[in-house]
Write a protein that holds these residues in place. Structure first.
Motif, PDB file in Angstrom:
ATOM      1  N   GLU A 175      -6.588   5.214   7.619  1.00 55.37           N
ATOM      2  CA  GLU A 175      -6.992   3.944   8.227  1.00 55.37           C
ATOM      3  C   GLU A 175      -8.472   3.938   8.592  1.00 55.37           C
ATOM      4  O   GLU A 175      -9.109   2.882   8.609  1.00 55.37           O
ATOM      5  N   SER A 176      -9.041   5.123   8.865  1.00 58.53           N
ATOM      6  CA  SER A 176     -10.471   5.191   9.195  1.00 58.53           C
ATOM      7  C   SER A 176     -11.356   5.162   7.956  1.00 58.53           C
ATOM      8  O   SER A 176     -12.573   5.028   8.066  1.00 58.53           O
ATOM      9  N   HIS A 177     -10.744   5.292   6.773  1.00 59.36           N
ATOM     10  CA  HIS A 177     -11.500   5.259   5.504  1.00 59.36           C
ATOM     11  C   HIS A 177     -10.835   4.276   4.544  1.00 59.36           C
ATOM     12  O   HIS A 177     -10.242   4.683   3.534  1.00 59.36           O
ATOM     13  N   PRO A 178     -10.934   2.976   4.826  1.00 60.69           N
ATOM     14  CA  PRO A 178     -10.287   1.989   3.944  1.00 60.69           C
ATOM     15  C   PRO A 178     -10.820   2.026   2.513  1.00 60.69           C
ATOM     16  O   PRO A 178     -10.129   1.602   1.580  1.00 60.69           O
ATOM     17  N   ASP A 179     -12.048   2.547   2.333  1.00 56.53           N
ATOM     18  CA  ASP A 179     -12.624   2.646   0.989  1.00 56.53           C
ATOM     19  C   ASP A 179     -11.843   3.600   0.097  1.00 56.53           C
ATOM     20  O   ASP A 179     -11.968   3.553  -1.126  1.00 56.53           O
ATOM     21  N   TRP A 180     -11.020   4.460   0.683  1.00 58.09           N
ATOM     22  CA  TRP A 180     -10.191   5.366  -0.121  1.00 58.09           C
ATOM     23  C   TRP A 180      -9.007   4.644  -0.764  1.00 58.09           C
ATOM     24  O   TRP A 180      -8.365   5.196  -1.648  1.00 58.09           O
ATOM     25  N   ASP A 181      -8.678   3.454  -0.254  1.00 59.99           N
ATOM     26  CA  ASP A 181      -7.546   2.679  -0.763  1.00 59.99           C
ATOM     27  C   ASP A 181      -6.233   3.467  -0.647  1.00 59.99           C
ATOM     28  O   ASP A 181      -5.439   3.541  -1.585  1.00 59.99           O
ATOM     29  N   MET A 182      -6.009   4.062   0.537  1.00 63.85           N
ATOM     30  CA  MET A 182      -4.804   4.860   0.739  1.00 63.85           C
ATOM     31  C   MET A 182      -4.000   4.419   1.959  1.00 63.85           C
ATOM     32  O   MET A 182      -3.073   5.105   2.375  1.00 63.85           O
ATOM     33  N   THR A 183      -4.327   3.241   2.511  1.00 59.14           N
ATOM     34  CA  THR A 183      -3.571   2.780   3.680  1.00 59.14           C
ATOM     35  C   THR A 183      -2.122   2.453   3.330  1.00 59.14           C
ATOM     36  O   THR A 183      -1.265   2.416   4.216  1.00 59.14           O
ATOM     37  N   SER A 184      -1.843   2.251   2.035  1.00 66.52           N
ATOM     38  CA  SER A 184      -0.447   2.013   1.622  1.00 66.52           C
ATOM     39  C   SER A 184       0.422   3.240   1.851  1.00 66.52           C
ATOM     40  O   SER A 184       1.654   3.143   1.848  1.00 66.52           O
ATOM     41  N   ARG A 185      -0.229   4.388   2.063  1.00 64.41           N
ATOM     42  CA  ARG A 185       0.521   5.630   2.314  1.00 64.41           C
ATOM     43  C   ARG A 185       0.869   5.798   3.799  1.00 64.41           C
ATOM     44  O   ARG A 185       1.514   6.786   4.163  1.00 64.41           O
ATOM     45  N   CYS A 186       0.482   4.826   4.635  1.00 65.67           N
ATOM     46  CA  CYS A 186       0.829   4.884   6.067  1.00 65.67           C
ATOM     47  C   CYS A 186       2.262   4.368   6.231  1.00 65.67           C
ATOM     48  O   CYS A 186       2.498   3.246   6.720  1.00 65.67           O
ATOM     49  N   LEU A 187       3.235   5.165   5.815  1.00 66.24           N
ATOM     50  CA  LEU A 187       4.609   4.687   5.657  1.00 66.24           C
ATOM     51  C   LEU A 187       5.350   4.520   6.973  1.00 66.24           C
ATOM     52  O   LEU A 187       6.369   3.812   7.020  1.00 66.24           O
ATOM     53  N   PHE A 188       4.886   5.142   8.054  1.00 68.16           N
ATOM     54  CA  PHE A 188       5.532   4.905   9.352  1.00 68.16           C
ATOM     55  C   PHE A 188       5.434   3.419   9.743  1.00 68.16           C
ATOM     56  O   PHE A 188       6.248   2.926  10.516  1.00 68.16           O
ATOM     57  N   ASN A 189       4.419   2.728   9.199  1.00 68.79           N
ATOM     58  CA  ASN A 189       4.228   1.308   9.512  1.00 68.79           C
ATOM     59  C   ASN A 189       5.266   0.416   8.833  1.00 68.79           C
ATOM     60  O   ASN A 189       5.383  -0.766   9.168  1.00 68.79           O
ATOM     61  N   HIS A 190       6.015   0.967   7.872  1.00 68.64           N
ATOM     62  CA  HIS A 190       6.922   0.154   7.052  1.00 68.64           C
ATOM     63  C   HIS A 190       8.399   0.477   7.301  1.00 68.64           C
ATOM     64  O   HIS A 190       9.255   0.068   6.523  1.00 68.64           O
ATOM     65  N   ILE A 191       8.689   1.218   8.362  1.00 71.91           N
ATOM     66  CA  ILE A 191      10.066   1.619   8.655  1.00 71.91           C
ATOM     67  C   ILE A 191      10.730   0.604   9.587  1.00 71.91           C
ATOM     68  O   ILE A 191      10.123   0.152  10.564  1.00 71.91           O
ATOM     69  N   ASP A 192      11.965   0.241   9.263  1.00 68.73           N
ATOM     70  CA  ASP A 192      12.818  -0.510  10.187  1.00 68.73           C
ATOM     71  C   ASP A 192      13.629   0.540  10.946  1.00 68.73           C
ATOM     72  O   ASP A 192      14.626   1.057  10.438  1.00 68.73           O
ATOM     73  N   TYR A 193      13.152   0.897  12.132  1.00 67.13           N
ATOM     74  CA  TYR A 193      13.725   2.024  12.863  1.00 67.13           C
ATOM     75  C   TYR A 193      15.152   1.755  13.339  1.00 67.13           C
ATOM     76  O   TYR A 193      15.935   2.692  13.512  1.00 67.13           O
ATOM     77  N   LYS A 194      15.529   0.497  13.514  1.00 70.56           N
ATOM     78  CA  LYS A 194      16.882   0.180  13.961  1.00 70.56           C
ATOM     79  C   LYS A 194      17.881   0.316  12.813  1.00 70.56           C
ATOM     80  O   LYS A 194      18.992   0.815  12.993  1.00 70.56           O
ATOM     81  N   ASN A 195      17.490  -0.151  11.631  1.00 72.26           N
ATOM     82  CA  ASN A 195      18.412  -0.142  10.493  1.00 72.26           C
ATOM     83  C   ASN A 195      18.284   1.107   9.626  1.00 72.26           C
ATOM     84  O   ASN A 195      19.078   1.307   8.699  1.00 72.26           O
ATOM     85  N   GLY A 196      17.273   1.926   9.900  1.00 68.80           N
ATOM     86  CA  GLY A 196      17.104   3.154   9.128  1.00 68.80           C
ATOM     87  C   GLY A 196      16.717   2.896   7.691  1.00 68.80           C
ATOM     88  O   GLY A 196      17.185   3.578   6.771  1.00 68.80           O
ATOM     89  N   THR A 197      15.846   1.901   7.479  1.00 70.58           N
ATOM     90  CA  THR A 197      15.378   1.592   6.126  1.00 70.58           C
ATOM     91  C   THR A 197      13.853   1.550   6.117  1.00 70.58           C
ATOM     92  O   THR A 197      13.201   1.481   7.164  1.00 70.58           O
ATOM     93  N   ILE A 198      13.292   1.562   4.918  1.00 73.41           N
ATOM     94  CA  ILE A 198      11.842   1.495   4.764  1.00 73.41           C
ATOM     95  C   ILE A 198      11.511   0.545   3.629  1.00 73.41           C
ATOM     96  O   ILE A 198      12.231   0.486   2.613  1.00 73.41           O
ATOM     97  N   ASN A 199      10.449  -0.238   3.785  1.00 75.38           N
ATOM     98  CA  ASN A 199      10.014  -1.190   2.765  1.00 75.38           C
ATOM     99  C   ASN A 199       8.816  -0.614   2.026  1.00 75.38           C
ATOM    100  O   ASN A 199       7.763  -0.377   2.621  1.00 75.38           O
ATOM    101  N   ILE A 200       8.981  -0.398   0.724  1.00 76.84           N
ATOM    102  CA  ILE A 200       7.893   0.113  -0.114  1.00 76.84           C
ATOM    103  C   ILE A 200       7.717  -0.843  -1.287  1.00 76.84           C
ATOM    104  O   ILE A 200       8.663  -1.087  -2.044  1.00 76.84           O
ATOM    105  N   ASP A 201       6.521  -1.392  -1.399  1.00 73.96           N
ATOM    106  CA  ASP A 201       6.198  -2.339  -2.474  1.00 73.96           C
ATOM    107  C   ASP A 201       7.205  -3.484  -2.540  1.00 73.96           C
ATOM    108  O   ASP A 201       7.660  -3.903  -3.620  1.00 73.96           O
ATOM    109  N   GLY A 202       7.624  -3.962  -1.353  1.00 77.52           N
ATOM    110  CA  GLY A 202       8.514  -5.108  -1.282  1.00 77.52           C
ATOM    111  C   GLY A 202       9.984  -4.809  -1.489  1.00 77.52           C
ATOM    112  O   GLY A 202      10.821  -5.720  -1.523  1.00 77.52           O
ATOM    113  N   LYS A 203      10.340  -3.538  -1.599  1.00 76.66           N
ATOM    114  CA  LYS A 203      11.744  -3.165  -1.819  1.00 76.66           C
ATOM    115  C   LYS A 203      12.239  -2.293  -0.676  1.00 76.66           C
ATOM    116  O   LYS A 203      11.523  -1.406  -0.205  1.00 76.66           O
TER     117      LYS A 203
END
Length: 661
Positions: free
Chosen positions: A327-355
């Motif tokens: 996140e501190s280096h957006p020029d690396w284009d790797m913020t998509s790898r911040c997968l904790f941001n995409h977890i539904d912690y209640k349902n135990g699922t994760i959204n990756i590329d819209g799936k």
């Protein structure tokens, strides 16, 4: 030679004259250099992806990928039985240990000494024949230098010298120096049989003894390393990158191998163990049970559980710290790898590329759903302790200094381009431009050179603070960035392998280099861009294990690319079916050596067990290559030209001869 040329070079010639103050001195050196040009080319030895397997690595060096065994066979042929030749080879590889066994079993030890000393001298004479006496002398131990020189240059076939040589051998025995002499000459043979050792990366991780390998290398001469992604990870940890520190610890726990961390470098993992036992005391940590290969196979149930808890604790910490850097280096284009941001912690699922994907577990007691990448106070304290432990490890930093001194991102030796993994390419095979610092974009040779400079910046306290911090952060990109020449994949799917059931998310798309590396035109383009010339030019690299059991050939692109990672690591043996490739480049050409798994040093010493190896002739020269045909030959020819210019200056009065003091 024209007058203006002498005038232009006068300052250099005056400096040269300090080393060669007379016509006689300069002439003698020209004669010496001309003679060296006509010696056979020294043997180069290439290894890659050792991954801490120190016993196999040291044995392959000691036997020079079977080179010593071949020389013993050539020298003694049918005059010695196979068992005797095997015993002689083992003595050369492990002189101290083998001597102990011999003295326990040999009835007439003086007779054995007499025969063996003559055999060792014969082998030493053979391996030293392609070098000058001066170079051989530099490799001799001071205690026996004169004696070994005499024995190497006098032969018992000469009647007048037979008694002289025999008396030397008899006196070595009668004065009780036979053991010391055998150890000394065996080590000389080991050193001389390899002129230059090239390691194409990845000394670290998976196996138990990376620190032992580094200690061994530090006491060798004439070696170089092209850094691998696992070496870079450890260098990043030593530079203070906390995400790299966590990765290093995680990999050690994943393979149940803490020897390098704890025994090698004194890294204190007690704080991690304490934190993990408390935080994950009710968590089965099934995804984090270590891979039980090698030493890990001896873990008892309690230790295995603690290892899994520590493994999970450091993994969660690693993902958080990686996400902060991304996140501190957006020029690396790797913020998509911040997968904790995409977890539904209640349902135990994760959204990756819209799936949506189901997770194996969703037990994250240290994660705040509103700020999932933030460290808890306990994690901050733990990270400070781990960071301190890495920063104060004297041995770790000593080894990293050796890495910097002997290492680089790429090297060119004798028309061979060496690097660990890849050269970033576009889909059409052209060189890909990569940004390694905001506003600084490079491709090919310039890319690797500037990455090399950035790595060194991370260890320079007097460099610009912002640039140094960027360099320290950049170790993480080199480890897992999609355009990193040490990784070159779409992503590193570590998170997915731990937490997502659907294996389609585990896929790591390889970069274009790996897709196109069998294309001779692409390889030629890379070689051209690096300025590698000559008819017989090659790329030599490792990184990707060669699946020999599936019929994969390590020689690609019509012989212009050689991949020599056959899998030293025990973790790869089931996948590759072998235990590594090494490459030997001697005066007659290239030989690729395929090794079967090494049993143990103890077996090698007691029973003479050697690594079973198969040699494949890759490329042979129609004539024996000389020093004149090498990079060293080009240097020597330039030195000869300079000395001839000095002679001209002496003889025409531009510089006066002077006597040595």
């Amino acid at each position: 030679m024209k007058h203006y040329e002498i005038e232009k070079d006068m300052r250099y010639l005056e400096l040269l004259a300090q080393s060669f103050p007379t016509i006689a001195d300069a002439s003698t050196e020209i004669i010496n250099l001309q003679a060296i040009l006509n010696l056979p080319k020294g043997t180069e030895h290439f290894l890659a992806d050792i991954h801490g397997e120190y016993e196999a690595f040291i044995h392959v060096l000691k036997n020079a990928s079977g080179n010593i065994k071949r020389k013993v066979n050539d020298l003694f042929g049918n005059t010695l039985r196979e068992t005797e030749k095997r015993e002689l080879c083992t003595l050369i590889y492990y002189p101290e240990q083998k001597l102990e066994l011999v003295k326990q079993n040999e009835e007439d030890i003086d007779d054995w000494y007499h025969i063996t000393l003559h055999q060792l001298v014969a082998v030493c004479r053979d391996v030293s024949s392609k070098y000058t006496r001066s170079k051989v002398r530099k490799n001799l131990p001071s205690d026996f230098s004169y004696i070994i020189q005499e024995l190497l240059h006098e032969r018992t076939e000469d009647r007048d010298k037979t008694a002289y040589v025999n008396v030397i051998v008899d006196t070595i025995i009668s004065t009780g120096r036979a053991d010391d002499f055998i150890i000394a000459i065996a080590n000389v043979i080991q050193h001389l049989v390899i002129d230059q050792l090239h390691i194409l990366g990845d000394i670290y991780d998976r196996g138990p003894g990376a620190h032992i390998i580094m200690d061994y290398l530090r006491h060798r001469q004439n070696w170089d390393i092209q850094w691998g992604n696992h070496d870079i990870l450890w260098m990043g940890a030593a530079a203070g990158n906390n995400a790299c520190i966590c990765n290093v610890i995680r990999l050690s726990l994943r393979y149940a191998n803490l020897a390098t961390l704890e025994e090698g470098y004194g890294i204190n993992l007690v704080p991690l163990a304490t934190f993990a036992m408390e935080t994950y005391k009710n968590d089965p940590c099934e995804e984090f049970i270590p891979k039980i290969t090698g030493e890990g196979s001896h873990l008892d149930e309690r230790t295995c559980r603690l290892t899994a808890q520590m493994h999970k604790a450091i993994s969660i910490l690693q993902f958080k710290l990686e996400n902060q850097i991304f996140e501190s280096h957006p020029d690396w284009d790797m913020t998509s790898r911040c997968l904790f941001n995409h977890i539904d912690y209640k349902n135990g699922t994760i959204n990756i590329d819209g799936k949506e994907y189901e997770m194996t577990s969703c037990n994250f007691p240290t994660i705040n759903e509103k700020d999932p990448n933030a460290l808890t106070d306990e994690e901050k304290l733990l990270m400070r302790k781990l960071h301190h432990s890495f920063m104060v490890s004297e041995k770790l930093h000593k080894h990293m200094r050796a890495m910097l001194q002997h290492g680089c991102m790429y090297a060119i030796y004798n028309n061979n381009l060496l690097f660990h993994a890849s050269i970033p390419l576009n889909e059409d095979g052209s060189l890909k431009t990569v940004e390694i610092f905001p506003g600084r974009k490079y491709a090919g040779r310039k890319l690797l050179h500037n990455i090399d400079m950035l790595i060194r910046t991370a260890f320079q306290n007097d460099s610009d603070p912002d640039e140094r911090q960027y360099a320290i952060d950049y170790f993480l990109y080199l480890w897992c960035g999609k355009d990193s020449p040490l990784f070159d994949k779409s992503k590193m799917a570590t998170f997915e392998r731990y937490f997502i059931k659907d294996k389609e998310t585990w896929h790591e798309e390889k970069g274009n280099y790996f897709k196109l590396r069998d294309n001779e035109e692409v390889i030629d383009r890379i070689l051209d861009s690096f300025g590698v010339e000559g008819l017989n030019r090659h790329i030599i690299n490792g990184h990707v294990p060669v699946r020999a059991t599936s019929g994969e050939n390590p020689v690609k692109a019509n012989g212009k690319l050689m991949v020599i990672d056959g899998g030293f690591s025990k973790a790869y043996h089931n996948e590759t079916g072998i235990a590594g490739y090494t490459l030997v480049y001697h005066s007659r050409g290239f030989q690729l050596v395929q090794h079967e798994p090494f049993t143990s040093t103890e077996d090698a010493i007691r029973t003479g067990t050697d690594i079973k190896s198969t040699t494949q002739i890759v490329e042979m020269s129609n004539r024996r290559m000389l020093v004149a045909d090498t990079d060293k030959g080009r240097e020597l020819r330039q030195q000869i030209a300079d000395l001839e210019e000095l002679l001209y200056a002496f003889r025409h009065g531009y510089i006066k001869e002077s006597e040595r003091k």
